[in-house]
Structures are given as C-alpha cells and as structure tokens.
Write an enzyme that holds these catalytic residues in place. Sequence first.
Site, PDB file in Angstrom:
ATOM      1  N   THR A 162     -41.834 -43.209  94.247  1.00 55.07           N
ATOM      2  CA  THR A 162     -41.477 -42.662  95.538  1.00 55.07           C
ATOM      3  C   THR A 162     -42.574 -42.171  96.466  1.00 55.07           C
ATOM      4  O   THR A 162     -43.602 -41.901  95.869  1.00 55.07           O
ATOM      5  CB  THR A 162     -40.187 -41.393  95.263  1.00 55.07           C
ATOM      6  N   ASP A 163     -42.357 -42.090  97.568  1.00 54.45           N
ATOM      7  CA  ASP A 163     -43.007 -41.209  98.266  1.00 54.45           C
ATOM      8  C   ASP A 163     -42.939 -39.721  97.971  1.00 54.45           C
ATOM      9  O   ASP A 163     -42.131 -39.353  97.109  1.00 54.45           O
ATOM     10  CB  ASP A 163     -42.759 -41.251  99.842  1.00 54.45           C
TER      11      ASP A 163
END
Length: 587
Positions: free
Chosen positions: A301-302
């Site tokens: 994920t970011d």
Amino acid sequence: MFPYQDPARPVGDRVRDLLGRMTVPEKAGLLFHAPVAVRPDGGFVEDPAGPLPTAPTTEVLRDKNLRCLSLMAPVSAGPLSRWHNEIQRLAAHSRLGIPVLVSSDPRHSANDNPLTSVASGGCSRWPEPLGFGALADEHAVRAFAETVRAEYAAVGIRLALHPMADLATEPRWCRTSGTFGADPDVVARLAAAYVEGLQGNELGPDSVAAMVKHWPGAGPQAGGEDAHFASGKDQVYPDGRYDEHRAVFRPALAAGAAAVMPYYGRPVDVPGLAGVGFAFDREVIAGQLRRDEGFDGLVCTDFGLLTDVTLPDGSVWPARAWGAEDLDVAGRVLRLLDAGVDQFGGEWCPDVLVGLVEAGSVPETRLDESAGRVLALMFRLGLFENPYVDETHAVATVGRPDFTAAGADAQRRSMVLLSGSLPLHRGIRLYVEGIDPAVAARYTSIVDSPAEADAAVVRIDAPYEPRPRLPEAFFHQGRLDLPREASDRLRALMTTVPTVVDVFLDRAAVVPELAEHAAALLADFGAADDAVLDVVFGHAKAEGRLPIELPSSMAAVEAHPEDRPGGTADPLFPLGHVSGSVRPAGT
C-alpha cells in the site's frame, strides 16, 4: 545448512522451508514496510526525526521482526553504506537470520518533498521523470534507470518505490513531475523501460526491484487536489477513461515489475468498484491486478493507510483510509488483506496483525501467502547470500563523474523551447534573477539592474498556492496562474529589456503573459543553472517536446475533465508542443 539457506534450491522450495520455521510474529513483521531515518554519521535513529515521525530502527528490527525499511534520509554514500551494513548485521543475529530489504523514493531529481522524494545524498542529478517524458526516448530512460540501479545497489537500496506509471491528465495535480506526462503511449513505453533498466533482463542479485505506482492510475484527482489529504480523496472520470489510465501500466507489468503500489484515491462512480480507496477494493487488487493482469508479485500500500500521524505541532494527520475511515486499525488490516494486499506501507504495528491471527480472524495461511512473496523477492535479489555492501565501492560509485555528466546532459536535452528564439549573443551585458550570478558570470558580463542590461534571464517555478501547514505545505497545489504582483513585475521587466524566462514545470502552468512578452520562453524539468545557461547561450540544444499541456486560462483548467489527456479549450501550448527556433550560436 537448512534448505532455505541453500542457494542451489529453487526459490519456491526455500520459501516453503523458511515459512515452516517462522513464528506468527516473524511472519507478521514481513507484512509491514516502515520508514526509517539515518543520522548523518550513519547511526540509527531511534526517535521520530524530521517533519514526520519515522520508526525506531532497532525496535522494529529486533522486537517487531520487520525486514522492509524505507529510507527517508538524504545521507551521503559512506555513512549510508555503513548504516546499511549495521542493520544487516543486526538482522543476521536474529533467530533465522532473515536480511533486510531497503527501499527508497526517488533520489536523483530536483524535487525534494520528503513525502514523495528524497534529496540526493550525493546521487547524480537528473531531470524529473517529466523531463524524460519530454524526450519520449526509452533508451534514455533505460540508461537513467541503470544509473539509478548502480547508485542504489552500491549503498544497499534494493527496492525502488518508483517508477510512476500514472497519466498526468489533471493539470493541477501536484505529483505531475514524478510522471512521464500525459501521453498514454509515451508513459507506457517509458515506464516499461524504467523497469527494465532497474531490474535488468531478469530479477536477480544485480537488480534493484521496481515498485510501479500508483495502480490503477492516480492522475485524475478531483479538482487537482492530492489524495494525501482529505480534500483530495476522490478520483473522478468525467470522460469515462478509467480503463485508459489502468491500461498504461500493462507494459511495466509485462516487463516483470517486482512490485506494485496502489494509490490512496477513492474512485467515484466507476462501475464494479466499491468507492473505497484503491488498496481497500478487492476488485482492484485481487481482481483487476492479479486476476486480469496476471500479477503475482508484491503489492504494498501507499504509506499511512492504518494509523493517524501526530505532527510536531500537535495536530493530527489522519490515515489516508478514504472510504474506510469508519474502520479501526484492525478493521483496515482485515479489509486490505481481503483485497489482496501484501504489505502495509509506512506502518510498524505488526502486533495488530498477530492479534487478528490469534483471534482467528486471519488464518495463518493468509500470512504465508504475503510473507512468501516478500521472502521470494529477497531470495531472488540474493540478499540471503550476501546482504552487505562494500563501503569503498559505495563512495566511489554514488555521484560518479560519468553519471553526473550524463545527468547534466539529460537536464539540458529535456528542456523545451516553447516560444521565441535562442541563443543569446555572446558578450552581452546580462541581468539575472533566480540564477546564481557567479554561475552566470562564466557566460557573459553580469550587471546589477535591467537598465544596464542588453538582456535578462529569469528562472521561476511554476505557480502554485502555498498551503500554510505541514505536511500539505510540501505539495504544490491550487491555481496555476501567476499572482497579480508577480505577473506585473515580470511584465514590467520583459517590456524593459529582452528577457528569457525559464519555468521549472513540476506541473502545468497558466502563463499567457510570459508567452506574449518573453523574448524566449523555456521549460525545464529540474535543471541546474549552468544547464539552463548552456541552452540559453547555445552550448547545448533543448530537444524536448511538451509532455503535458499548458492551458490558456484557469477557466479552461476548471472546465477540463480530470481524466482526459490534454484537450483543454484553446491551450496556450498543447501536449507535444515545440515551436521555438534556435539560431547557430554566436549569430
């Protein structure tokens, strides 16, 4: 020797053997990818440092079993390589000796936003990726990425949190400079070439793994506001081009990208999607990425989807869990795992995941699936055989003269002559603003005022609206036109003396007054003063074509569909534009 320690065995066999020896906390630690800082002398940082907190290095390695660390510090090669070897020695003394995979955001360009890039730390300096979009040359991109690979690997960075394969279709978007522009064909070709340059023909001990971002395309931000903040949580597709944004990633995936990062954005009114942040949507990750594109690599994920961040001023920056704000941290972990994510970027709370396994909410086999992908990447990179770097080689490699010269050449070549003609005559009296006078004096005589000058050269940044509070102050957002005072001052200068204006385009700009009154209008994408002056005085040629459109007015920007590449009404300079003329030097 255990089977997982035997390099002669297939990677799959080594992964299965090691997973069978690991505890749940050890597996859970592999699913977290924490930011860390480094002291200038190469020492560990155990307390939060800088404008945003970082993880305490010893604690997350020794006590929390993390093995993926993102390097946030612009430390020079000698201290950085020593730091890297020290973290690997600490990891080697753990029960199973699992090494550390170090990642980094871009470190080779002009932008220095600590949330999206890192000051060089001595790396060679090149134009932003947008400048490579101006050249539209995959051979140049591949050569650049090979340089990044050499400098990264020398200090132990083996995972690049780049390239960006996003289409920069919304002119106001602050992440434009990290993209290859708005032309879908150019972006697709260059992102694939970047992966090839980083990883080589095959992912192996000589590679730096590429994490392509931001799946499935982060460009069409509503109103141009970025999804790091609640004001920009929505991604919109007024032209119905969701599939076009997603398709641009295919060549990079086909090139073997080791990892993918989804963006924070919450897509609005896209059929089949749940209207939550991309990483939380099972159809986006398990469906479109894994099922449809056949991707079986690492999905991270970011950064910052799970936990809020308390800033130095005491304010709270909320987790970017758009559409999932009502879930607690454990609920977000469950939703992300169900979507098909492997790692939680920017987080170091594996105890939450351990608790979910112990409660029966997450089967241990689900941990095995994602931990296995992390381990497979480490095995392929050869980290289990030799995680250390040669400190002498690191110092000799980072910022090597040939790398630096190639970067400077790319800065010059990538510029775009938008209007007017160059070069300036030699021997003129020159007035400069935004340029180091000492550098300019190497080219001609420098005077103190426009009234004394035969010509002027002015460098400015693309306009933006400053945001007063961190971390939003790091991002150039809002309007694209010059404030009245700045516009009037530049107009007065341009009507007093023939003026060359160079604009650093980290995103689009609305500058009709410059196009009308400048003797020549240049665009650069991250360039040193001498690189700009080499073009101005004819020692080098600007070869770029405009990789994004420059609109003619803010009204045209506001009426433009966020997902459409180019196509604003009556643009000042359209996508692909180059129209300036270049005379032979000295004429």
